[in-house]
Design an enzyme around this catalytic site. Structure first.
Site, mmCIF file in Angstrom:
data_model
loop_
_atom_site.group_PDB
_atom_site.id
_atom_site.type_symbol
_atom_site.label_atom_id
_atom_site.label_comp_id
_atom_site.label_asym_id
_atom_site.label_seq_id
_atom_site.Cartn_x
_atom_site.Cartn_y
_atom_site.Cartn_z
ATOM 1 N N ARG A 283 0.860 -1.188 0.000
ATOM 2 C CA ARG A 283 0.000 0.000 0.000
ATOM 3 C C ARG A 283 0.893 1.233 0.000
ATOM 4 O O ARG A 283 1.992 1.226 0.545
ATOM 5 C CB ARG A 283 -0.884 0.022 1.239
ATOM 6 C CG ARG A 283 -2.004 -0.990 1.214
ATOM 7 C CD ARG A 283 -2.961 -0.791 2.378
ATOM 8 N NE ARG A 283 -2.365 -1.125 3.641
ATOM 9 C CZ ARG A 283 -1.904 -0.258 4.532
ATOM 10 N NH1 ARG A 283 -1.982 1.048 4.314
ATOM 11 N NH2 ARG A 283 -1.386 -0.670 5.678
ATOM 12 N N TYR B 58 -1.197 -3.880 -7.274
ATOM 13 C CA TYR B 58 -0.913 -4.624 -6.047
ATOM 14 C C TYR B 58 -2.062 -4.560 -5.038
ATOM 15 O O TYR B 58 -2.530 -3.461 -4.693
ATOM 16 C CB TYR B 58 0.368 -4.092 -5.368
ATOM 17 C CG TYR B 58 0.584 -4.814 -4.072
ATOM 18 C CD1 TYR B 58 1.149 -6.083 -4.067
ATOM 19 C CD2 TYR B 58 0.114 -4.289 -2.875
ATOM 20 C CE1 TYR B 58 1.268 -6.796 -2.895
ATOM 21 C CE2 TYR B 58 0.234 -4.998 -1.694
ATOM 22 C CZ TYR B 58 0.810 -6.250 -1.708
ATOM 23 O OH TYR B 58 0.914 -6.952 -0.550
ATOM 24 N N LYS C 282 -9.476 -2.080 1.761
ATOM 25 C CA LYS C 282 -9.195 -0.873 2.552
ATOM 26 C C LYS C 282 -9.963 0.333 2.012
ATOM 27 O O LYS C 282 -10.464 1.162 2.784
ATOM 28 C CB LYS C 282 -7.701 -0.577 2.551
ATOM 29 C CG LYS C 282 -6.824 -1.722 3.022
ATOM 30 C CD LYS C 282 -7.099 -2.086 4.455
ATOM 31 C CE LYS C 282 -6.052 -3.075 4.971
ATOM 32 N NZ LYS C 282 -6.351 -3.514 6.330
ATOM 33 N N HIS D 192 -11.103 -1.365 11.654
ATOM 34 C CA HIS D 192 -9.970 -2.211 11.257
ATOM 35 C C HIS D 192 -9.754 -3.253 12.360
ATOM 36 O O HIS D 192 -8.798 -3.192 13.116
ATOM 37 C CB HIS D 192 -8.742 -1.300 11.084
ATOM 38 C CG HIS D 192 -7.560 -1.962 10.446
ATOM 39 N ND1 HIS D 192 -6.294 -1.457 10.551
ATOM 40 C CD2 HIS D 192 -7.450 -3.084 9.687
ATOM 41 C CE1 HIS D 192 -5.450 -2.229 9.887
ATOM 42 N NE2 HIS D 192 -6.121 -3.218 9.363
ATOM 43 N N SER E 40 -0.572 -2.727 11.778
ATOM 44 C CA SER E 40 0.098 -3.780 11.013
ATOM 45 C C SER E 40 1.267 -4.353 11.833
ATOM 46 O O SER E 40 1.847 -3.656 12.661
ATOM 47 C CB SER E 40 0.634 -3.213 9.706
ATOM 48 O OG SER E 40 -0.419 -2.660 8.984
ATOM 49 N N CYS F 289 1.352 -6.691 14.133
ATOM 50 C CA CYS F 289 1.131 -7.028 15.544
ATOM 51 C C CYS F 289 0.443 -8.392 15.674
ATOM 52 O O CYS F 289 -0.036 -8.750 16.744
ATOM 53 C CB CYS F 289 0.304 -5.959 16.231
ATOM 54 S SG CYS F 289 1.179 -4.408 16.448
ATOM 55 N N ASP G 257 -9.527 -8.933 9.620
ATOM 56 C CA ASP G 257 -9.042 -7.590 9.264
ATOM 57 C C ASP G 257 -10.072 -6.474 9.453
ATOM 58 O O ASP G 257 -9.720 -5.395 9.889
ATOM 59 C CB ASP G 257 -8.558 -7.594 7.811
ATOM 60 C CG ASP G 257 -7.667 -6.403 7.483
ATOM 61 O OD1 ASP G 257 -6.879 -5.982 8.346
ATOM 62 O OD2 ASP G 257 -7.762 -5.887 6.356
ATOM 63 N N ARG H 83 2.070 -12.071 -0.149
ATOM 64 C CA ARG H 83 0.728 -12.340 0.392
ATOM 65 C C ARG H 83 0.138 -13.645 -0.119
ATOM 66 O O ARG H 83 0.512 -14.142 -1.174
ATOM 67 C CB ARG H 83 -0.221 -11.207 -0.040
ATOM 68 C CG ARG H 83 0.167 -9.821 0.474
ATOM 69 C CD ARG H 83 -0.268 -9.653 1.891
ATOM 70 N NE ARG H 83 0.149 -8.373 2.455
ATOM 71 C CZ ARG H 83 -0.553 -7.707 3.365
ATOM 72 N NH1 ARG H 83 -1.706 -8.163 3.802
ATOM 73 N NH2 ARG H 83 -0.094 -6.575 3.864
HETATM 74 C C1 OXD Z 1 -2.912 -3.894 6.486
HETATM 75 C C2 OXD Z 1 -3.425 -5.083 5.810
HETATM 76 O O1 OXD Z 1 -1.914 -3.312 6.034
HETATM 77 O O2 OXD Z 1 -4.393 -5.673 6.304
HETATM 78 O O3 OXD Z 1 -3.509 -3.484 7.486
HETATM 79 O O4 OXD Z 1 -2.888 -5.469 4.755
HETATM 80 MN MN MN Z 2 -5.326 -4.577 7.857
#
Ligand code: OXD
Ligand code: MN
Length: 593
Positions: free
Chosen positions: A71, A200, A209, A229, A251, A253, A280, A374
């Site tokens: 991102r 991507y 998102k 989130h 992210s 964690c 997520d 991913r």
């Molecule tokens: C993030 C994801 O970056 O879920 O939060 O990919």
């Molecule tokens: Mn996320």
């Protein structure tokens, strides 16, 4: 052929056809036949590689351009009428200026290409929580990923209605994947997303998102619900009762790991189970009984591959064994399967790394998989997927949990005194970017509710929305709010809590608090567990009552320093900072004196 008579949809699609000038237009109907033909085509053009059908049935590998692997927050914009509406933490541009810029980039960019029109539903088709989107794309990779991550096809439009205008417009143009011309733009007031020059994941799977958080958070503000989130999990006790928890973490964690947690042996024996509803995103609304209910609007997991293994997350790994698309991992040429760092200790010698070059994993010092590589895996593959996953009414939430990565300061777990204090606890969330091995505190990045990159409007107004929601809830129905920190370190830089499955010990305390089954100590920052109330059975040698006590301590001097950081962060918000939060900060300061 168009799959709908809805005029607002047809008009918009036709307008975009005029703009980008595709050679062909294909509506995605969701049928296996159509998806299969697209998979074949993507393999013929080299866009995807079919993996070993016996070992990984229905699985494919895709590589993005090396300049397009994550991102791009710096190129993500919230385009609202005024800059103030986007708030101090978002990039902003005037919608008219941005539309012109994006249309200039998009114009004629589909020449020689096919336009795919994807109707999709975020949430189970027809649920009152759910929302419809249309994504136009020139990428088969996007079509195939969207068909895993969301519910796509004709069924979505069949129950949508011809007059309905409540749908989210999404235009994606790969263009030349030029990073200088890359923009990910949300127009919350127009229900519109435009993404150009990327191919991507998070930049182009517009349901995730862009829609389910940035646009949906704004919709939720106006319509009285919340897009967060957050993972959603259910903890089942030996009596078969399931309590649901929503948890937000920045992210890196371990959100996916917590969502699919495997209980420690002792808990398993007693009959505890953990069920994953989502890893997520949570969409949250009040139910008829006055409690808050959550759904996972997604239909798959877009998880980080490196570090996922049989020990860290066997459920995620199992989810990737069929019908999965891997992006930017290594290809093992000996058996046509995939590999990534942290999968096992046996990297392939005869392989292709994520950029497409020959790679010997035993000898090379380069990485085989990109650190942000991913897997896109169907939720239904997950061995611990909740049986409520498709429930159109969602699951009732007992607790909200916030968390971050802090080597010092934040205790293992604490509970807020009440709802508004809980909103304060979420608003001061922060995580260390890197935690040095010496145990030195890393660079702290504030990430309120883990929504900093995902809130579609002024974060101060977003906090106000949390406070307003709380006002509509009876105290006995409102979820209790907690904060956790799995990442405390001792003076030698060692983690003091084992994490992973053992986090269930903390969730158990959280649930007991929600049920009024356990006392707690009131401290300056909120309610803390009595050390004896966290079950350490089976952890002998790893955590003692004394070490537990030290991860539960509140160092007032450190917290005083923290309040200065909070004050500075709050200072950015000016008049949208809710008075309630200012008051909570004052209370914290007074408590620490
Ligand atoms: C993030 C994801 O970056 O879920 O939060 O990919
Ligand atoms: Mn996320």
């Amino acid at each position: 052929m168009a799959l709908t008579n809805n005029k607002s949809i047809l008009d918009w699609v036709n307008e975009k056809i005029d703009l980008v000038k595709p050679d062909e237009v294909m509506w995605i109907d969701g049928s296996e036949e159509q998806l299969d033909a697209l998979r074949k085509e993507a393999c013929e053009t080299g866009e995807m590689t079919k993996l070993n059908e016996e070992l990984l049935p229905g699985c494919y590998l895709h590589r993005t351009k090396p300049n397009d692997v994550a991102r791009v927050e710096g190129r993500t914009f919230i385009c609202t009428e005024t800059k103030e509406q986007a708030g101090p933490t978002n990039n902003w541009e005037d919608p008219q200026v941005m539309y012109k810029k994006l249309y200039d980039i998009a114009r004629d960019s589909y020449k020689g290409r096919t336009m795919y029109v994807i109707p999709y539903s975020m949430g189970p088709v027809g649920s009152k929580f759910s929302k419809v989107g249309i994504e136009i794309t020139d990428s088969i990779y996007v079509v195939l990923n969207m068909s895993i991550m969301t519910r796509v096809g004709k069924a979505v439009l069949d129950c949508f209605g011809d007059e309905n205008n409540d749908w989210v417009r999404g235009l994606h143009c790969k263009c030349d994947v030029d990073e200088e011309q890359r923009y990910i733009c949300q127009f919350p007031q127009d229900n519109t997303i435009i993404s150009v020059n990327s191919a991507y994941g998070g930049n182009v799977l517009l349901g995730k998102k862009c829609f389910a958080l940035r646009i949906a958070s704004y919709q939720g503000k106006n319509e009285g619900w919340q897009a967060e989130h957050m993972l959603i999990l259910g903890v089942e006790n030996p009596k078969g009762e399931v309590k649901y928890i929503c948890a937000a973490f920045p992210s890196a964690c371990g959100k996916t790991n917590l969502a699919m947690l495997v209980p420690p042996e002792g808990y398993k024996k007693k009959g505890y189970k953990v069920w994953c509803v989502g890893d997520d995103i949570a969409w949250i609304r009040k139910g008829a009984d006055g409690r808050l209910y959550a759904i996972n609007p997604e239909n798959g997991f877009f998880g980080v591959a490196p570090g996922t293994n049989e020990k860290s997350n066997p459920n995620a790994l199992a989810s990737t064994k069929s019908g999965t698309i891997f992006t930017n991992v290594a290809l093992n040429l000996d058996n046509n399967t995939v590999w990534w760092e942290g999968l096992d200790k046996n990297p392939p010698e005869n392989a292709i790394e994520w950029k497409g070059q020959p790679w010997n994993g035993k000898e090379s010092t380069e990485k085989g998989a990109h650190p942000n590589s991913r897997f896109t895996a169907p939720a239904k593959n997950c061995p611990c997927i909740s049986k409520e996953f498709e429930n159109p009414d969602g699951v009732p939430i007992s607790a909200f949990v916030f968390g971050g990565r802090r080597a010092a300061l934040t205790p293992l777990v604490y509970q807020s005194r009440d709802w508004n204090h809980g909103v304060f606890v979420g608003s001061i969330m922060a995580s260390e970017t890197t935690a040095a091995a010496t145990g030195a505190v890393g660079v702290v990045r504030r990430d309120p509710m883990a929504m900093l990159p995902f809130c579609g409007y002024d974060m101060g107004d977003y906090w106000q929305h949390w406070i307003d929601i709380g006002e509509t809830l009876d105290a006995d129905k409102a979820p209790k709010i907690f904060n956790v920190n799995w990442f405390r370190k001792d003076e030698d830089g060692n983690f003091m809590w084992p994490g992973f499955g053992d986090n269930l010990r903390v969730l158990e305390w959280i649930i007991k608090r929600c049920e009024g089954e356990v006392e707690a100590d009131e401290t300056a920052i909120g309610y803390l567990p009595k050390a004896e109330d966290i079950n350490l059975e089976g952890l002998e040698g790893e955590v003692t009552l004394d070490s537990l006590k030290s991860i539960l301590d509140v160092d007032k001097e450190l917290w005083k320093k923290e309040t200065a950081g909070i004050e500075e962060f709050y200072g950015k918000f000016g008049k949208t900072l809710p008075a309630e939060l200012k008051k909570e900060l004052d209370t914290l300061k007074a408590n620490l004196d």
